[in-house]
Design an enzyme around this catalytic site. Sequence first.
Site, PDB file in Angstrom:
ATOM      1  N   ALA C 235       0.836  -1.210   0.000  1.00  9.30           N
ATOM      2  CA  ALA C 235       0.000   0.000   0.000  1.00  9.30           C
ATOM      3  C   ALA C 235       0.869   1.257   0.000  1.00  9.30           C
ATOM      4  CB  ALA C 235      -0.922  -0.025   1.206  1.00  9.30           C
ATOM      5  N   HIS C 236       0.208   2.396  -0.060  1.00  4.16           N
ATOM      6  CA  HIS C 236       0.931   3.667  -0.172  1.00  4.16           C
ATOM      7  C   HIS C 236       1.808   3.949   1.050  1.00  4.16           C
ATOM      8  CE1 HIS C 236      -3.081   5.847   1.122  1.00  4.16           C
ATOM      9  NE2 HIS C 236      -2.770   4.879   1.938  1.00  4.16           N
ATOM     10  N   ASN C 237       2.991   4.466   0.742  1.00  4.09           N
ATOM     11  CA  ASN C 237       3.938   4.910   1.770  1.00  4.09           C
ATOM     12  C   ASN C 237       4.533   3.792   2.613  1.00  4.09           C
ATOM     13  OD1 ASN C 237       1.717   7.387   1.551  1.00  4.09           O
ATOM     14  ND2 ASN C 237       3.865   7.951   1.426  1.00  4.09           N
TER      15      ASN C 237
END
Lengths: 341, 341, 341
Positions: C235-237
């Site tokens: 997922a993001h980051n």
Amino acid sequence: MTLGELAEALGLQLEGDPARRIESVATIQSAGPGELCFLANDRYRQHLRSTRAGAVILHARDAADCPVAALLSDNPYADYARAAALLHPAGKAEAGISSSASVDPGATLGEGVHVGAGAVVGAGVELADGVEIGPGCVVAGPSRIGAGSRLRPRVVIEPGVTIGRDCLIHAGVVIGADGFGFAPDGDDWVKVPQLGGVRIGDRVELGAATTVDRGAIEDTVIGDGVKLDNQVQVAHNVQIGANTVIAGCTAIAGSSKIGRSCMIAGGVGIAGHLTITDGAVVTAMTLVSRDIREPGIYSGSLPMDDGASWRKNSARFRKLDDLARRVARLERELKDKGEKS
Amino acid sequence: MTLGELAEALGLQLEGDPARRIESVATIQSAGPGELCFLANDRYRQHLRSTRAGAVILHARDAADCPVAALLSDNPYADYARAAALLHPAGKAEAGISSSASVDPGATLGEGVHVGAGAVVGAGVELADGVEIGPGCVVAGPSRIGAGSRLRPRVVIEPGVTIGRDCLIHAGVVIGADGFGFAPDGDDWVKVPQLGGVRIGDRVELGAATTVDRGAIEDTVIGDGVKLDNQVQVAHNVQIGANTVIAGCTAIAGSSKIGRSCMIAGGVGIAGHLTITDGAVVTAMTLVSRDIREPGIYSGSLPMDDGASWRKNSARFRKLDDLARRVARLERELKDKGEKS
Amino acid sequence: MTLGELAEALGLQLEGDPARRIESVATIQSAGPGELCFLANDRYRQHLRSTRAGAVILHARDAADCPVAALLSDNPYADYARAAALLHPAGKAEAGISSSASVDPGATLGEGVHVGAGAVVGAGVELADGVEIGPGCVVAGPSRIGAGSRLRPRVVIEPGVTIGRDCLIHAGVVIGADGFGFAPDGDDWVKVPQLGGVRIGDRVELGAATTVDRGAIEDTVIGDGVKLDNQVQVAHNVQIGANTVIAGCTAIAGSSKIGRSCMIAGGVGIAGHLTITDGAVVTAMTLVSRDIREPGIYSGSLPMDDGASWRKNSARFRKLDDLARRVARLERELKDKGEKS
């Protein structure tokens, strides 16, 4: 944009210089003078007093601690999202059909439609105004995609799919593949033709590599405003109510019906033919194996532990019924003793 | 078709007018006079008396309650599946190679092969008679696809893959990517070349976005009649026996061997180097961490509960070994007391 | 190659005829006189005495039992991997751009770059020397792919992605799709623009159909030497430290930070905003719901059982807190009795 323009566009009260220019967004820790950040989560409050941002979107109650310009908001995260969209507008693909795309003459294209390189649009496809079909997509007809919806690269739309307006479908998504339907017949499995379609509402977002199967007889249905993360699996004849959000790698088995405004975490499994009421919340890696009739939080994951503890405890789990019987026996024996003495 | 023609094609006894025309299939609740439905599941029996269908496929024992024409079957679901295939024959793609496809001169194509728009067929690929390669597929050679098999859009076949006859491979499937093999060497990982291939039998169906890795040295093998749902992961050197069915999002680690006619539910994990006997049934989200030597049902999921109950119970799980020891101590103490008194 | 050449290339001591020719690799059970195998795992030691291989890579301590030529190694599996790569060098795609590929004039291509049939390379893409873009890939710019990296078919690279040197990205991977970010606003969800990118180090391998989302504001980061299996979701980051390996179908939620040299098994879920220390090991299907601060093994799966036992035990789990309270009461009662008597 200037802070004054931002405040007006968002309908927020500004404390600070309306002429200051904001170029982009950043985190509260890293933002510099031309950048906008937000404070919505207590864990970041410690960074507020030292921020060097151009401005911070925050609750009025935090304004006193803000050393820089502030935009006062009842919902800083949502207003940050709107501000970020204003400062970084999503690139709009140029209208037109790439020379390497294959668009069947039997397809119907609205105004301003973009079809990317190598994309394939079949007969019977209707693309409304402003639809973007990314490079390498395959859209088979009959199917219909509503105004302003965007398909990122390599999306597959099988026949019999309807997608509403302003949807965003990420790369690798497959909509309308056959549901998993086979009738046992001795040792063999007879394929059950999957004759239904898929109906997707407006403002739906589907994450990368998510799959949504066509219905067996009637349609699989995804309501307005639904957001699915990456690698979600939606089986045939599932219904998902409006504004429900589902995180990555969750799988929903056939014919289950999920209510509106539910929040389903990642890695969840939802068994077939179940009903989940509006507003239910399911935590990560839970197996939903029965109906959820009341809103609330539902869980079913095992807590992580160090390997040695886990090994001992999980070995005991396999004797848990036995343990409970032993406790009941102790209770009886102690009661008998008490009565005798 | 008329009911008489359907009855003859399916080899079923008809109670009703053989001249009635049937156009399509529907559910027992929604079917109208030109539609055929079926009754196989007790939960739908309540709808039988009020159905307005043109005909119902059902067991002889339900015929007395059927207000309309009936086709008597020992296996109504399988006969419904056959009837639906007769009434709604799958569209056959037209033979020929799309002008936007890339077919290498070193590929061998049988009679009536279809290669869709933008598909890529490499040197050393053999496509038998009637094979359909959907738009955007990439088929690398050497590889072989048997007669009548169909690849839906955007399937990838890596070199060294053999697919049997009459298979159906759904969109986004990847067959023959490298298995996950790395040898630890200090802090580094040395890639272990994945030199085996993939062998897939006849009448296999693979769901959307499923991945089947090539073997490390020998082949990964999927038997005749196997059906895999969407987003299933099959690691290198797995063997799956004939007619086994596996539901969505299940993952099988390397070198495990699954028997024939198994039923594996969704979200299951099967650890590596295991053997599962013929006819085993594994329920949803179970981790199979040891061999299954006897047919039967196997489970390992935690029951869902409301959040508050789950929190209390799962906290206790982390002390389960301790609890069991406390119960054993109580048993000893009570026994001692009994002996003393 | 001859055994002597192999021994020299690998830096291993040879016991046997250096002139013997080796054509390929095989398993210890099936290898014939022109084939090389290895022994690294106790479970295969039983096959050593009867092997008909041309040579075996093994530990010096096993050499006495080896009936054929032996290459002595401290790490037979890693040396086997190197030998296999020498005997079966990965085919290098021919430099050049396929006539059916679409390469934007605004892309920058190094020496010896290969772009496969139907691939799309956008403006602002930089492909360093020797990069291979497989058929059907879509690479959008701005993005940069380092020297010697290879994309297998149908990979999607969204804008804002940097990939290091000598990476291998398998078919169906999507890098840089939007992270799952929506701010609640009454019944609606406001999309949070995903403005960060993805940075991937050198020598990274990503398995088929794996997805790596772009960051919300800052980047998603995958370190040097990381290996992800198929259908992994990042997922993001998320940040993944160097040389960490993650098996199939594992999902990592937003902003979690995984250390270096971790080993994460398949089907694991890692909740958001967590930190996992270097060298942690997580076993299959565990939900990591809190930080891991010490290296070691962590688990959280339920043991599989036969269906009848599982049903009884898991029903008891839902009363586990109650059971623990009953045990505590028994302990108090017994103590009271002891004190009274």
